[in-house]
Design an enzyme around this catalytic site. Structure first.
Site: not given
Ligand SMILES: Cc1cc2nc3c(=O)[nH]c(=O)nc-3n(C[C@H](O)[C@H](O)[C@H](O)COP(=O)(O)O)c2cc1C
Length: 360
Positions: A100, A170, A338, A341
């Site tokens: 990415q 972004y 998960c 949190c």
């Molecule tokens: C610690 C952390 C770092 C993240 N870094 C990115 C990132 O670099 N690029 C991005 O598109 N989304 C990033 N996200 C968002 C996740 O890719 C995702 O869109 C969001 O957490 C929802 O998905 P989930 O419920 O499975 O966590 C990040 C999320 C977390 C928790």
């Protein structure tokens, strides 16, 4: 066999199942943005855990676009060998990896870059945050070229594809969104002009990687802020993606708390961008990846069965359980452990992403 484990394909890239690790900034790089050994180990673990595709945490394409300390860098040619170590770690374990690439725009950290953040318009992110420098036309062209060259480096470093970060407030999202793009020149005003930056970034990336290489985008289709990108605008972007040379779209939205929602504890809380994805599905035939609170098998399977998405992506569940895909394939029926949190982000003095839930 669950539909989640049916093989998939993005622009010729064969994937062993429908599970994707969504981009997750690891914060495990040195000051130059080179992955440290812990990050290489994390990628080997993820690949060994059975996820079909791994999207790296965002990597900055230009020194003005670094979002936070320890972020991965892809803005210089000499970084390619250290990035190759990541793609090789994944391939050794039989996995696939997409890099990415990102520019943080007004969300760049002034403390880290030592310069005023840049943006389409001099509008602070939130009240009290720094007023960004309004990009000149020449500076915009420089950043488009930087995205293109970064995409080329990702290919050179052995990644199986590139994903543009077009979500979460972004730079690409800042150009698309009327909340942050107040320009009246060729880069702003009408929706077509607000989207021009993304269109040209996609063209520059395609130019560098060639026609036979997967080019994906993670797209914020709705901002959830006042005067921000509406879902109608987001769907309009989705409608253009195939024409702009993109091969797949991951649907996301929001900024901060609205993109990474807390306390996903019941199936009703899961898949929090599903209604947006259903609208996006009507606007494109591209492979569609859906992120946001995916936790239980039944929810994910029903989204694939109804045809809204072709792939399901997760971030936080794979921080806690990198081998979740293998466990599900081998018969586990419980949802991800998960609890959303958000303690996976490192606090002061802590290193890298990790599940820090006290019950974990
Ligand atoms: C610690 C952390 C770092 C993240 N870094 C990115 C990132 O670099 N690029 C991005 O598109 N989304 C990033 N996200 C968002 C996740 O890719 C995702 O869109 C969001 O957490 C929802 O998905 P989930 O419920 O499975 O966590 C990040 C999320 C977390 C928790």
């Amino acid at each position: 066999m669950s539909i989640l484990f049916k093989p998939g394909n993005i622009a010729g890239l064969g994937l062993k199942n429908r599970l994707v690790r969504s981009a997750t900034a690891e914060r495990m790089c040195d000051d130059d943005g080179r992955p440290e050994p812990a990050m290489i180990d994390l990628y080997a673990d993820l690949a060994r855990g059975g996820v079909g595709l791994i999207v790296t945490g965002h990597a900055f394409v230009h020194e003005s676009g670094k979002a936070h300390p320890s972020m991965t860098a892809v803005h210089r040619d000499d970084l390619v060998p250290s990035l190759r170590a990541l793609s090789e770690a994944v391939h050794r374990e039989g996995g696939k990896a997409v890099m990415q690439i990102n520019h943080a725009g007004r969300r760049a950290s002034e403390k880290v870059t030592g310069r005023t953040p840049v943006a389409p318009s001099p509008v602070p992110q939130v009240k009290g945050s720094p007023r960004p420098h309004e990009l000149t036309g020449a500076e915009i062209e420089e950043l488009i070229a930087a995205f293109g060259r970064a995409a080329g480096r990702a290919r050179e470093a052995g990644f199986d594809g590139v994903q543009l970060h077009g979500a979460h407030g972004y730079l690409i999202n800042q150009f698309c969104s009327p909340a942050s793009n107040w320009r009246r020149d060729r880069w702003g005003g009408s929706i077509a002009r607000r989207l021009r930056f993304l269109e040209e970034v996609a063209a520059a990336a395609r130019d560098e990687v060639g026609g036979d290489y997967p080019l994906l985008i993670k797209l914020g289709v709705q901002d959830f802020v006042r005067d921000g990108l509406t879902l109608d605008d987001g769907v309009e972007i989705v409608r253009h993606l195939a024409d702009w040379g993109l091969d797949a779209v991951e649907i996301s939205g929001g900024v901060g708390g609205t993109s990474v929602r807390k306390d996903i504890l019941r199936p009703e809380d899961e898949a929090y961008f599903l209604s947006q994805a259903r609208r996006a599905r009507e606007a494109t035939d591209l492979p569609l990846i859906l992120v946001g609170g995916m936790r239980s098998l039944a929810v994910m399977e029903s989204i694939l069965e109804e045809g809204t998405a072709d792939f399901i992506s997760m971030s936080r569940p794979l921080i806690r359980e990198p081998d979740l895909p293998n466990q599900w394939r081998e018969g586990r029926t419980e949802a991800a452990a998960c609890v959303s949190c958000n303690s996976c982000w490192p606090g002061p003095g802590e290193y890298g992403i990790a599940c820090r839930n006290s019950n974990g």
